[in-house]
Design a protein around this motif. Sequence first.
Motif, PDB file in Angstrom:
ATOM      1  N   ARG A 179       2.767  34.526  47.492  1.00  0.00           N
ATOM      2  CA  ARG A 179       3.720  34.358  48.589  1.00  0.00           C
ATOM      3  C   ARG A 179       4.383  32.982  48.624  1.00  0.00           C
ATOM      4  O   ARG A 179       5.176  32.718  49.488  1.00  0.00           O
ATOM      5  N   ARG A 180       4.043  32.110  47.694  1.00  0.00           N
ATOM      6  CA  ARG A 180       4.638  30.768  47.687  1.00  0.00           C
ATOM      7  C   ARG A 180       6.130  30.843  47.375  1.00  0.00           C
ATOM      8  O   ARG A 180       6.536  31.565  46.464  1.00  0.00           O
ATOM      9  N   PRO A 181       6.933  30.101  48.104  1.00  0.00           N
ATOM     10  CA  PRO A 181       8.360  30.076  47.771  1.00  0.00           C
ATOM     11  C   PRO A 181       8.559  29.386  46.428  1.00  0.00           C
ATOM     12  O   PRO A 181       7.895  28.408  46.106  1.00  0.00           O
ATOM     13  N   GLY A 182       9.473  29.907  45.641  1.00  0.00           N
ATOM     14  CA  GLY A 182       9.752  29.311  44.345  1.00  0.00           C
ATOM     15  C   GLY A 182       8.708  29.626  43.285  1.00  0.00           C
ATOM     16  O   GLY A 182       8.683  28.999  42.234  1.00  0.00           O
ATOM     17  N   ASP A 183       7.839  30.601  43.543  1.00  0.00           N
ATOM     18  CA  ASP A 183       6.806  30.970  42.576  1.00  0.00           C
ATOM     19  C   ASP A 183       7.455  31.636  41.364  1.00  0.00           C
ATOM     20  O   ASP A 183       8.174  32.635  41.507  1.00  0.00           O
ATOM     21  N   PRO A 184       7.236  31.119  40.161  1.00  0.00           N
ATOM     22  CA  PRO A 184       7.896  31.669  38.965  1.00  0.00           C
ATOM     23  C   PRO A 184       7.556  33.141  38.715  1.00  0.00           C
ATOM     24  O   PRO A 184       8.416  33.899  38.291  1.00  0.00           O
ATOM     25  N   LEU A 185       6.339  33.540  38.987  1.00  0.00           N
ATOM     26  CA  LEU A 185       5.955  34.938  38.765  1.00  0.00           C
ATOM     27  C   LEU A 185       6.730  35.871  39.685  1.00  0.00           C
ATOM     28  O   LEU A 185       7.235  36.911  39.255  1.00  0.00           O
ATOM     29  N   ALA A 186       6.847  35.493  40.940  1.00  0.00           N
ATOM     30  CA  ALA A 186       7.617  36.304  41.885  1.00  0.00           C
ATOM     31  C   ALA A 186       9.089  36.333  41.479  1.00  0.00           C
ATOM     32  O   ALA A 186       9.743  37.378  41.594  1.00  0.00           O
ATOM     33  N   ASP A 187       9.599  35.205  40.993  1.00  0.00           N
ATOM     34  CA  ASP A 187      10.998  35.153  40.556  1.00  0.00           C
ATOM     35  C   ASP A 187      11.239  36.089  39.376  1.00  0.00           C
ATOM     36  O   ASP A 187      12.253  36.796  39.333  1.00  0.00           O
ATOM     37  N   ILE A 188      10.324  36.108  38.434  1.00  0.00           N
ATOM     38  CA  ILE A 188      10.446  36.988  37.271  1.00  0.00           C
ATOM     39  C   ILE A 188      10.444  38.447  37.701  1.00  0.00           C
ATOM     40  O   ILE A 188      11.228  39.262  37.214  1.00  0.00           O
ATOM     41  N   ALA A 189       9.561  38.795  38.610  1.00  0.00           N
ATOM     42  CA  ALA A 189       9.442  40.187  39.054  1.00  0.00           C
ATOM     43  C   ALA A 189      10.684  40.655  39.809  1.00  0.00           C
ATOM     44  O   ALA A 189      10.971  41.852  39.835  1.00  0.00           O
ATOM     45  N   ARG A 190      11.416  39.739  40.415  1.00  0.00           N
ATOM     46  CA  ARG A 190      12.602  40.112  41.184  1.00  0.00           C
ATOM     47  C   ARG A 190      13.881  40.124  40.350  1.00  0.00           C
ATOM     48  O   ARG A 190      14.920  40.573  40.823  1.00  0.00           O
ATOM     49  N   GLN A 191      13.824  39.645  39.124  1.00  0.00           N
ATOM     50  CA  GLN A 191      15.037  39.560  38.313  1.00  0.00           C
ATOM     51  C   GLN A 191      15.598  40.951  38.020  1.00  0.00           C
ATOM     52  O   GLN A 191      14.860  41.893  37.743  1.00  0.00           O
ATOM     53  N   ASP A 192      16.912  41.036  38.063  1.00  0.00           N
ATOM     54  CA  ASP A 192      17.609  42.282  37.744  1.00  0.00           C
ATOM     55  C   ASP A 192      17.600  42.465  36.231  1.00  0.00           C
ATOM     56  O   ASP A 192      18.067  41.598  35.482  1.00  0.00           O
ATOM     57  N   LEU A 193      17.072  43.577  35.775  1.00  0.00           N
ATOM     58  CA  LEU A 193      16.979  43.832  34.340  1.00  0.00           C
ATOM     59  C   LEU A 193      18.205  44.565  33.795  1.00  0.00           C
ATOM     60  O   LEU A 193      18.381  44.678  32.583  1.00  0.00           O
ATOM     61  N   ASP A 194      19.058  45.064  34.680  1.00  0.00           N
ATOM     62  CA  ASP A 194      20.223  45.845  34.245  1.00  0.00           C
ATOM     63  C   ASP A 194      21.136  45.109  33.276  1.00  0.00           C
ATOM     64  O   ASP A 194      21.607  45.718  32.312  1.00  0.00           O
ATOM     65  N   PRO A 195      21.416  43.820  33.463  1.00  0.00           N
ATOM     66  CA  PRO A 195      22.343  43.169  32.533  1.00  0.00           C
ATOM     67  C   PRO A 195      21.738  42.848  31.156  1.00  0.00           C
ATOM     68  O   PRO A 195      22.461  42.452  30.247  1.00  0.00           O
TER      69      PRO A 195
END
Length: 65
Positions: free
Chosen positions: A9-25
């Motif tokens: 739940r930490r803001p700016g957590d790299p793992l959470a950022d990776i999981a939220r990335q849009d894979l469509d492009p």
Amino acid sequence: MDVDENLPRRPGDPLADIARQDLDPLSVDELHARIAVLEAEIARARKKIEYAVNHRASAEALFKR
């Protein structure tokens, strides 16, 4: 169950950022490269877990009476 539920739940957590990335492009080659990097990170984490477990077991055996 939401996929983000298990993420830190930490803001700016790299793992959470990776999981939220849009894979469509991403192209198929880019997705394969991403999987390779993630699998290497999983292997690194598993190796660290194994080391920690073995280290603890060795310490417990050393200090047992």
